[in-house]
Design an enzyme around this catalytic site. Structure first.
Site, PDB file in Angstrom:
ATOM      1  N   VAL A 162      30.644  55.520  33.065  1.00 46.52           N
ATOM      2  CA  VAL A 162      30.955  55.810  34.551  1.00 46.52           C
ATOM      3  C   VAL A 162      29.426  56.104  35.112  1.00 46.52           C
ATOM      4  O   VAL A 162      28.890  57.004  34.920  1.00 46.52           O
ATOM      5  CB  VAL A 162      31.932  57.889  33.771  1.00 46.52           C
ATOM      6  CG1 VAL A 162      31.687  58.304  35.030  1.00 46.52           C
ATOM      7  CG2 VAL A 162      32.643  57.636  33.235  1.00 46.52           C
ATOM      8  N   CYS A 163      30.130  55.821  36.320  1.00 44.77           N
ATOM      9  CA  CYS A 163      28.341  56.045  37.314  1.00 44.77           C
ATOM     10  C   CYS A 163      29.266  55.688  38.917  1.00 44.77           C
ATOM     11  O   CYS A 163      30.014  55.104  39.290  1.00 44.77           O
ATOM     12  CB  CYS A 163      28.496  54.176  36.778  1.00 44.77           C
ATOM     13  SG  CYS A 163      28.292  53.449  35.139  1.00 44.77           S
ATOM     14  N   THR A 164      28.130  55.656  39.446  1.00 49.37           N
ATOM     15  CA  THR A 164      28.012  55.622  41.190  1.00 49.37           C
ATOM     16  C   THR A 164      27.461  54.414  41.236  1.00 49.37           C
ATOM     17  O   THR A 164      25.960  54.327  41.509  1.00 49.37           O
ATOM     18  CB  THR A 164      27.916  56.743  41.886  1.00 49.37           C
ATOM     19  OG1 THR A 164      28.175  57.929  41.088  1.00 49.37           O
ATOM     20  CG2 THR A 164      27.943  56.564  43.207  1.00 49.37           C
ATOM     21  N   ASN A 340      34.217  55.154  39.914  1.00 48.74           N
ATOM     22  CA  ASN A 340      35.380  54.810  39.120  1.00 48.74           C
ATOM     23  C   ASN A 340      36.584  55.205  39.688  1.00 48.74           C
ATOM     24  O   ASN A 340      37.784  55.076  38.688  1.00 48.74           O
ATOM     25  CB  ASN A 340      35.560  56.123  37.816  1.00 48.74           C
ATOM     26  CG  ASN A 340      34.135  55.732  37.292  1.00 48.74           C
ATOM     27  OD1 ASN A 340      32.464  56.846  37.679  1.00 48.74           O
ATOM     28  ND2 ASN A 340      33.508  54.927  36.705  1.00 48.74           N
ATOM     29  N   ARG A 353      32.749  61.716  42.973  1.00 48.13           N
ATOM     30  CA  ARG A 353      31.355  61.931  44.043  1.00 48.13           C
ATOM     31  C   ARG A 353      31.184  61.298  44.697  1.00 48.13           C
ATOM     32  O   ARG A 353      30.288  60.881  45.285  1.00 48.13           O
ATOM     33  CB  ARG A 353      31.266  61.212  41.904  1.00 48.13           C
ATOM     34  CG  ARG A 353      30.589  61.959  41.123  1.00 48.13           C
ATOM     35  CD  ARG A 353      29.997  61.478  39.483  1.00 48.13           C
ATOM     36  NE  ARG A 353      31.262  60.509  38.986  1.00 48.13           N
ATOM     37  CZ  ARG A 353      31.722  59.585  38.913  1.00 48.13           C
ATOM     38  NH1 ARG A 353      30.922  58.183  39.094  1.00 48.13           N
ATOM     39  NH2 ARG A 353      32.871  59.161  38.177  1.00 48.13           N
TER      40      ARG A 353
END
Length: 415
Positions: A162-164, A340, A353
């Protein structure tokens, strides 16, 4: 910003999207949890904060430490390439693998799942393409971790990342690429330390890798020791690349299950990004491979180049590219950003986010964008959260990479 994801909006369309987002929350969480979280949904984000400034060079309570660099010699036999790294990081790797086993035993106390992993999954290695099969065997040999557990450790990144990720272009045409790597969702909450156990234990395994052939850098990446795929990387003077998980009912577990059953025409996400970083000859070549190769799991590939306008988010199903969102300076799109969620849909209401990251990028402005100011964005809660393992900053020019371990002091969003 032209081309950015549409906000939830007003009127009937806004209400429809909010109902949809709330429906996702109900599908994912039990009623008791929703009662606890309902006030957070209706109120302003309790974990949000004003956009950070001047957080670079990294220091203070959100900075956990620097990351060591290792050379991976591609001229060595695949089974020997990871020996040095494993000699240094085998204890940390064993700790993470044991944590994963403990979680599995919590759900399946009989121990049968771990037994299957140790004695059955190792045979999956024989079905993987060269050189990945031999590299995994080499890691098992040098670390002392059973091969089946090394395979599972690598499978985790197909379904739990799970990322940005951000690619941005400044007024001079210079490109920057950065990401927060968030990992460990639902994998053990430590009540005493108010943190995700696996997230905390992964931090000592983070390394920068310099893949070399004939003593020359082919590409660089930020990795977890023991993982042979790529989630973040740069091919010097050609392109930068990050990978984010895409949540879908047709998710990574479906492709992996099909692989177990014998259908092997799809490629593992991490293996594809590794192959692209090693073999692609240009930004466009990388873009084509990422958009067209059949995958085991849906994904977002965030790609940056070296020339003005070379930056995009490729939204993938397992079989096709659903959307390619490009930088378009003439239309005002000077950055692309992916968390995501598909950009044409609102993010999950409990995991937004995207909006705060976009707010901080827009507040920064294109005139002031740089790696330090992007680090500010990635240091702003909830973009920075309890799942954040590290932040990686990249420039395509000369393959510049910086990686910093992160900490999110309370109050901080769990994800």
């Amino acid at each position: 910003m032209t081309g950015a994801p549409s906000p939830a909006g007003k009127g009937s369309e806004g209400r429809r999207r909010r109902r949809m987002a709330a429906g996702w929350g109900r599908a994912l969480l039990p009623p008791a949890a929703l009662l606890v979280l309902a006030p957070l949904v209706l109120a302003p984000d309790p974990y949000g904060e004003d956009c950070k400034t001047k957080t670079y060079p990294p220091s203070g309570p959100t900075f956990k430490g620097n990351v060591p660099t290792y050379i991976i010699n591609l001229d060595l036999p695949p089974s020997k390439r990871w020996d040095e790294l494993m000699r240094d990081k085998k204890t940390e790797l064993k700790t993470v693998v044991q944590n994963i086993k403990d979680i599995a035993n919590t759900f399946f106390p009989s121990g049968k799942i771990v037994d299957i992993v140790d004695h059955k999954v190792s045979h999956l290695t024989e079905t993987l393409p060269y050189p990945f099969n031999e590299e995994l065997q080499g890691i098992a040999n040098s670390s002392g971790v059973p091969l089946g557990e090394i395979v599972i450790f690598n499978i985790f990144y197909e379904i739990f990342t799970v990322c940005t990720s951000i690619v941005a272009e400044d007024k001079t045409g210079k490109l920057y690429h950065a990401r927060n790597l968030d990992f460990g969702l639902f994998l053990g909450w430590d009540v005493k330390n108010n943190s995700w156990t696996l997230t905390r234990e992964l931090k000592p395994t983070v390394v920068n890798l310099d893949f070399q052939r004939n003593n020359k850098t082919v590409f660089r990446s930020t990795n977890f020791a023991g993982y042979i795929g790529m989630v973040s990387g740069v091919k010097p003077d050609l392109f930068t690349l990050t990978m984010n998980e895409r949540f879908s009912l047709d998710g990574g577990y479906v492709g992996i299950f099909e692989w177990f059953l014998g259908r092997r025409d799809g490629m593992w996400m991490g293996f594809l990004t590794r192959a692209v970083l090693e073999n692609a000859t240009s930004y466009q070549d990388a873009k084509d491979k990422l958009a067209k190769t059949r995958l085991l799991a849906p994904a977002y590939f965030i790609l940056g180049g070296k020339n003005s306008g070379e930056g995009c988010v490729i939204t993938r199903s397992r079989t096709a590219a659903l959307d390619i969102w490009d930088l378009d300076i003439k239309k005002g799109t000077w950055y692309v950003l992916e968390t995501n969620y598909d950009r044409w849909k609102p993010p999950l209401i409990l995991d937004n986010r995207r909006t705060p990251a976009m707010k901080c990028l827009n507040q920064t402005t294109q005139e002031n964008i740089s790696l330090p100011t992007i680090y500010d964005v990635l240091s702003t809660k909830p973009v920075l959260n309890k799942l954040t393992v590290c932040t990686t900053l990249m420039e395509v020019y000369n393959g510049h990479t910086e990686t910093y371990l992160r900490e999110c002091p309370d109050p901080c969003s769990p994800w």
